[in-house]
Design an enzyme around this catalytic site. Structure first.
Site, PDB file in Angstrom:
ATOM      1  N   ARG A 241      46.242  46.101  41.871  1.00  0.00           N
ATOM      2  CA  ARG A 241      46.581  46.651  43.180  1.00  0.00           C
ATOM      3  C   ARG A 241      46.331  45.588  44.235  1.00  0.00           C
ATOM      4  NH1 ARG A 241      48.712  49.774  40.467  1.00  0.00           N
ATOM      5  NH2 ARG A 241      48.659  52.063  40.462  1.00  0.00           N
ATOM      6  N   GLU A 270      52.796  46.950  50.442  1.00  0.00           N
ATOM      7  CA  GLU A 270      53.817  46.632  49.456  1.00  0.00           C
ATOM      8  C   GLU A 270      55.139  47.261  49.880  1.00  0.00           C
ATOM      9  OE1 GLU A 270      52.449  46.608  45.278  1.00  0.00           O
ATOM     10  OE2 GLU A 270      54.201  47.867  44.900  1.00  0.00           O
ATOM     11  N   HIS A 289      56.549  44.643  41.925  1.00  0.00           N
ATOM     12  CA  HIS A 289      55.856  45.680  41.161  1.00  0.00           C
ATOM     13  C   HIS A 289      56.661  46.059  39.911  1.00  0.00           C
ATOM     14  CE1 HIS A 289      52.602  48.965  41.831  1.00  0.00           C
ATOM     15  NE2 HIS A 289      52.794  48.767  40.541  1.00  0.00           N
TER      16      HIS A 289
END
Length: 331
Positions: A241, A270, A289
């Site tokens: 993360r 993000e 991601h």
């Protein structure tokens, strides 16, 4: 049993392709083919007979209102990772059994991490940016991009994913060191891993791979000082993360240490804010991601929940149940 599929529409056919869906429908009376959580909110009477729910990304929050409309609900099979967005105090009080596909979703993450560890040990990204900058191949050197043999890989957190990465590294003749204050020397030794401090991981490793869950105590755990400790030409990989890293401090070091590389599959926020140096720093590799399940990999999670449901029906030992006590340590 009566059941429902409830999740976001876009990933539904990836997570539950027709072959898996048919097997579930052979076991569960599905009165409706598919619902989103918004459709359920508009007509909660749909829930009145549901005993099981098969879900995934975009699954419904099991709050008081939802559970009041689903008096017969016994179990939720969530074909995704963390259940923090669906589990609630109300669901635990009702003893709703919740299962997730975190183990299945961990497989592509570990594969991605392994690929980047091995590529980084070859100084792969350093060569890529050198060729893009100079429009020429660099001179040959035996020592540059020395490869895996005899190198040191640092793993931050021996979580489920961290442990699996250690297992995948076993054939590659690397030394694995790790930081995890909750793991015993004996448990680390069974993985062939040497425990050490967080600072030592950054000082000693040729590649550092982050696998820490995001918790209050791990937020901002990785600082600029840690990046400044990296060996010349070392790499840092984050598939965990973004908020675990103090991004501004990391950027400051990366601006002055052009020899080191940061491979970031996650950031915070993000995506990065417009104009972030992460978009332009030559020693930063950004991916959106993608380490988790994508495309056909998503079906592994649906299959995992089908397999777990079959065990559930047969009263066999279960592999994927999430308990309330586990919530504080989940990635």
């Amino acid at each position: 049993m009566k059941g429902l599929f409830i999740m976001d529409e876009a990933p539904f056919d990836w997570v539950y392709p027709s072959t898996i869906r048919q097997q579930i429908e052979d076991l569960v009376g599905m009165d409706l083919p598919f619902l989103t959580k918004d459709q359920v909110k508009e007509n909660k009477s749909i829930l009145k007979d549901a005993e099981v729910i098969f879900s995934g990304w975009g699954g419904p929050e099991l709050d008081e209102a939802f559970l009041a409309a689903a008096p017969r609900l016994k179990a939720v099979f969530y074909a995704a990772g963390t259940v923090k967005n669906i589990a609630t105090p109300a669901s635990w009080r009702r003893n709703i059994r919740i299962f997730n596909a975190a183990e299945a979703n961990a497989i592509p993450v570990t594969e991605f991490a392994l690929s980047q560890i091995l590529f980084s040990l070859k100084s792969g990204w350093s060569y890529v940016r050198s060729i893009q900058r100079d429009h020429a191949y660099p001179g040959k050197s035996i020592s540059a991009g020395a490869g895996a043999y005899g190198s040191t890989v640092g793993i931050i957190s021996l979580s489920k994913i961290g442990r699996r990465v250690c297992e995948l590294l076993e054939p590659f003749d690397v030394k694995v060191i790790a930081y995890d204050p909750y793991v015993s020397e004996e448990a680390a030794g069974s993985l062939g891993v040497e425990l050490c401090s967080l600072e030592e991981v950054f000082q000693r490793a040729d590649v550092v791979s982050l696998h820490t869950p995001l918790l209050d105590e791990t937020r901002g755990m990785i600082t600029g000082q840690h990046f400044s400790l990296l060996k010349p030409n070392a790499s840092f990989i984050n598939t965990a993360r973004g908020a675990i890293v103090r991004e501004d401090e990391m950027i400051e070091v990366l601006m002055h240490r052009e020899d080191i590389t940061a491979v970031l599959d996650v950031t915070y926020p993000e995506p990065p804010v417009p104009g972030s140096p992460l978009f332009t720093l030559p020693n930063v590799v950004l991916t959106p991601h993608i380490a988790g399940s994508k495309g056909s990999e998503c079906a592994r999670m649906g299959q995992s929940m089908l397999d777990e449901y079959q065990r559930y029906l047969k009263n066999e030992p279960l592999n994927c149940e999430v308990l309330e006590k586990d919530m504080g340590i989940m990635a």
